[in-house]
Design a protein around this motif. Structure first.
Motif, short mmCIF file in Angstrom:
data_model
loop_
_atom_site.label_atom_id
_atom_site.label_comp_id
_atom_site.label_asym_id
_atom_site.label_seq_id
_atom_site.Cartn_x
_atom_site.Cartn_y
_atom_site.Cartn_z
N ILE A 72 -6.07 7.44 0.84
CA ILE A 72 -6.27 5.78 1.07
C ILE A 72 -5.11 5.67 2.87
N VAL A 120 0.69 -1.02 0.12
CA VAL A 120 -0.54 -0.29 0.48
C VAL A 120 0.96 1.06 -0.37
N ALA A 121 1.74 1.18 0.94
CA ALA A 121 2.54 2.44 0.73
C ALA A 121 3.02 3.30 -0.77
N ARG A 127 -2.35 17.42 2.75
CA ARG A 127 -2.87 17.33 4.10
C ARG A 127 -4.25 17.87 4.82
N ASP A 140 -5.32 2.83 4.90
CA ASP A 140 -4.98 1.48 5.09
C ASP A 140 -4.98 0.93 6.29
N VAL A 149 -2.70 6.47 7.14
CA VAL A 149 -3.23 6.96 6.74
C VAL A 149 -2.23 7.95 5.29
N TYR A 150 -2.29 7.88 4.05
CA TYR A 150 -2.03 8.54 3.15
C TYR A 150 -2.94 9.09 2.58
N ALA A 151 -2.07 10.51 1.98
CA ALA A 151 -2.97 11.75 1.48
C ALA A 151 -2.33 12.64 0.56
N SER A 152 -3.03 13.17 -0.70
CA SER A 152 -1.70 13.80 -1.65
C SER A 152 -1.60 15.35 -0.98
N GLY A 208 -4.41 13.18 10.86
CA GLY A 208 -2.33 13.11 10.86
C GLY A 208 -2.94 14.24 12.72
N ALA A 238 0.45 4.12 -2.59
CA ALA A 238 0.97 5.46 -1.77
C ALA A 238 1.77 6.22 -2.57
N GLY A 274 1.73 9.56 -6.55
CA GLY A 274 1.83 11.32 -5.27
C GLY A 274 1.42 11.42 -3.94
N LEU A 275 0.99 10.32 -2.99
CA LEU A 275 0.64 10.76 -1.73
C LEU A 275 1.32 10.60 -1.20
N HIS A 276 1.27 10.96 0.45
CA HIS A 276 1.92 11.67 1.06
C HIS A 276 1.58 10.50 2.71
N ARG A 277 2.35 9.69 3.54
CA ARG A 277 1.71 9.71 4.79
C ARG A 277 1.25 10.89 5.59
N VAL A 278 0.59 11.12 6.14
CA VAL A 278 -0.48 12.07 6.93
C VAL A 278 0.27 12.83 8.20
N GLY A 279 0.37 13.69 8.54
CA GLY A 279 0.98 13.90 10.10
C GLY A 279 3.19 13.72 10.15
#
Lengths: 281, 256
Positions: free
Chosen positions: B18, A3-4, B103, B20, B98-101, B89, A7, A11-16
């Motif tokens: 996403i 999944v990473a 925040r 996950d 959690v992945y997002a384009s 976050g 992502a 073009g998605l980044h891990r939130v936080g």
């Protein structure tokens, strides 16, 4: 494909996730107006319900200096330096900047829990706002200090301008201390109970109220150790700059600058390292 | 393909979020005798002093795409708010991610404001907290005041406002910011009837401009009106995920 990876591919980044150090500092810099506004408005809000309003900004430290000055002046008897009033005004006023930065910096994250939990911004803006607030509070105190010194017989000279770099270096030191105490309080909430005692302990051991050379003359090694005490260095430098009767080893400037840079760098790294933790308890 | 046949909810625009296998565990210091439990040794230095773990989310996974507006429903304590906070976050996952384009942002600014300050100063402070520059706030200021309907009282301290006026001001400041991924937590209805209609219209407008919106609400009417997809969270797991009509129908059936 994990999944990473998916992502990352989208073009998605891990939130936080905590940004790298430089982007983080840049983001904090971008929020400088926010930090300044918080500092300014908190001062305004803090005094809005008092009848004397912002006058308390200078009344409180003045009363402090009067009380400590008279009590400890009498207690020291013959050990009291002849220039004691000016000595104590400088000591009490400048120490206030340090102690308020440390104790208010400590609660800058925990006190603003709701803010931290509802809006995304680099958390370093919060301890920054505290130190700016204390700096803004110091400015009128410096004005009162000048008046007090003139009344006590120390007249302004060009060397007084050295107070500007001194306060600048002192601010860096206090900022570093505020960053460290802010993070420590997040890990250990009990620190807020302990800090007033630490602050008072430092107040009595930093040469705010007494002349270290005289009181500790029996223990020369202790007097030497004080040469490396950052708050004592600030106070000694300020007294030498402002009072005709005092002198200081010019090396104190070097030591103090070293201390401040070291404290600031450690504080920034220490605070940044836990960025993901703030508000998440 | 004929353009008119494209449904409102195109389920596969650009992937923007996403979630996950998201787990969130709260560790809480529970007071009282029951929390310590029989035989549990508790002391100052024991790490387990009255600490209990609450599993708020237990393995939630879904994906959200651009231009979706997703309703999030579930009974109180089901984990909706936790899920939204994890999306922004602000709550750390104990497992999963959690992945997002970009925040995701909660609609809200209340925590940044200071009651002792005037409404005008609070607009400045709130705007800066949202990440506007001073110049942008100067441009937005009049719109915010007008939207909140506070022209007459903007120079008075915010604490002198009625709770409705405060809510209007907070909403107006928060709604001045456009977000790519926006989360609205039961904030649809603030203030009086007139302002409620106005704020609902504003949220629809934001929804049109925002890439993706999550709406947490107990009002099935606003979910039906606003959302083309709905997620039902029940006791920390994703009970159902699909088009709003069928999920809301299943949710309402379960309540009977």
């Amino acid at each position: 494909m994990s999944v990473a990876d998916q992502a990352a591919a989208a073009g998605l980044h891990r939130v936080g996730a905590r940004p790298a150090l430089w982007p983080y500092l840049r983001q904090t810099w971008d929020r400088r107006d926010f930090a300044v506004a918080m500092a300014r408005f908190r001062i305004e809000a803090g005094y809005s319900s008092n009848r004397l309003g912002a006058l308390w900004m200078v009344l409180r430290p003045t009363l402090n200096a009067l009380i400590y000055g008279s009590i400890f002046g009498i207690m020291q008897g013959s050990n009291m330096p002849s220039d004691y009033p000016a000595f104590i005004v400088i000591g009490v006023f400048l120490f206030e900047f340090f102690s308020q930065s440390m104790t208010n910096g400590a609660t800058s994250i925990t006190r603003n829990r709701a803010l931290v939990q509802s809006l995304a911004f680099p958390r370093m803006a919060l301890p920054t706002a505290v130190v700016i607030q204390q700096f803004l509070s110091l400015v009128p105190m410096l004005g009162v200090m000048v008046v007090a010194l003139v009344i006590l017989g120390d007249y302004p000279t060009w060397s007084w301008l050295l107070m500007i770099p001194l306060v600048a270096v002192f601010s860096l030191f206090n900022f570093g201390v505020a960053l460290v105490s802010a993070r420590l309080t997040v890990h250990l909430r009990d620190l807020t109970q302990l800090l007033p005692f630490i602050s008072r302990l430092l107040f009595y051991t930093s040469g705010v109220l007494f002349d270290v050379d005289r009181i500790l003359a029996r223990w020369p090694w202790l007097v030497t150790a004080y040469d490396f005490h950052p708050i004592y260095q600030v106070l000694s430098l300020a007294r030498a700059v402002l009072m005709g009767s005092r002198e200081v080893d010019p090396m104190f400037w070097v030591y103090l600058t070293g201390w401040s840079v070291l404290t600031l760098v450690l504080g920034v790294l220490f605070f940044w390292a836990a960025e993901e933790r703030y508000g998440r308890d | 393909m004929d353009e008119t046949e494209v449904p409102d909810a195109v389920p596969h625009g650009r992937l923007v979020v996403i979630v996950d296998n998201l787990h969130v565990t709260y560790r809480v210091f529970a007071g009282g005798r029951a929390a310590t439990g029989a035989g549990a040794r508790s002391g100052l230095l024991s790490k387990a002093r009255g600490v209990r773990s609450v599993l708020a989310l237990r393995g939630v996974s879904f994906r959200a795409y651009e231009n979706e507006s997703i309703g999030v429903i579930g009974s109180n304590g089901s984990g909706k708010s936790t899920l939204m906070r994890a999306l922004t976050g602000l709550t750390a996952p104990s497992q999963g991610a959690v992945y997002a384009s970009s925040r995701p942002n909660l609609l809200g600014v209340g925590a940044a404001l200071i009651p002792e300050l005037s409404g005008g100063h609070n607009i400045l402070l709130g705007g800066l907290a949202l990440g506007f520059s001073k110049k942008e706030i100067a441009e937005l200021r009049d719109d915010i005041i007008e939207f909140a309907g506070l022209e007459k009282s903007i120079d008075f301290p915010m604490r002198t406002y009625s709770s409705g006026m405060q809510a209007k001001l907070k909403f107006s400041i928060a709604a001045s910011k456009q977000h790519e991924i926006l989360i609205v937590d039961e904030a649809l209805a603030v203030g009086d009837k007139h302002f409620r209609a106005k704020s609902e219209a504003r949220i629809r407008e934001m929804r049109a401009n925002a890439g993706t919106i999550f709406l947490v609400s107990h009002s099935m009417k606003s979910i039906r009106d606003t959302c083309n997809r709905t997620i039902w969270i029940n006791e920390g797991v994703l009970e159902m995920d699909g088009d709003t009509e069928s999920v809301v129908a299943a949710y309402e059936a379960s309540k009977k």
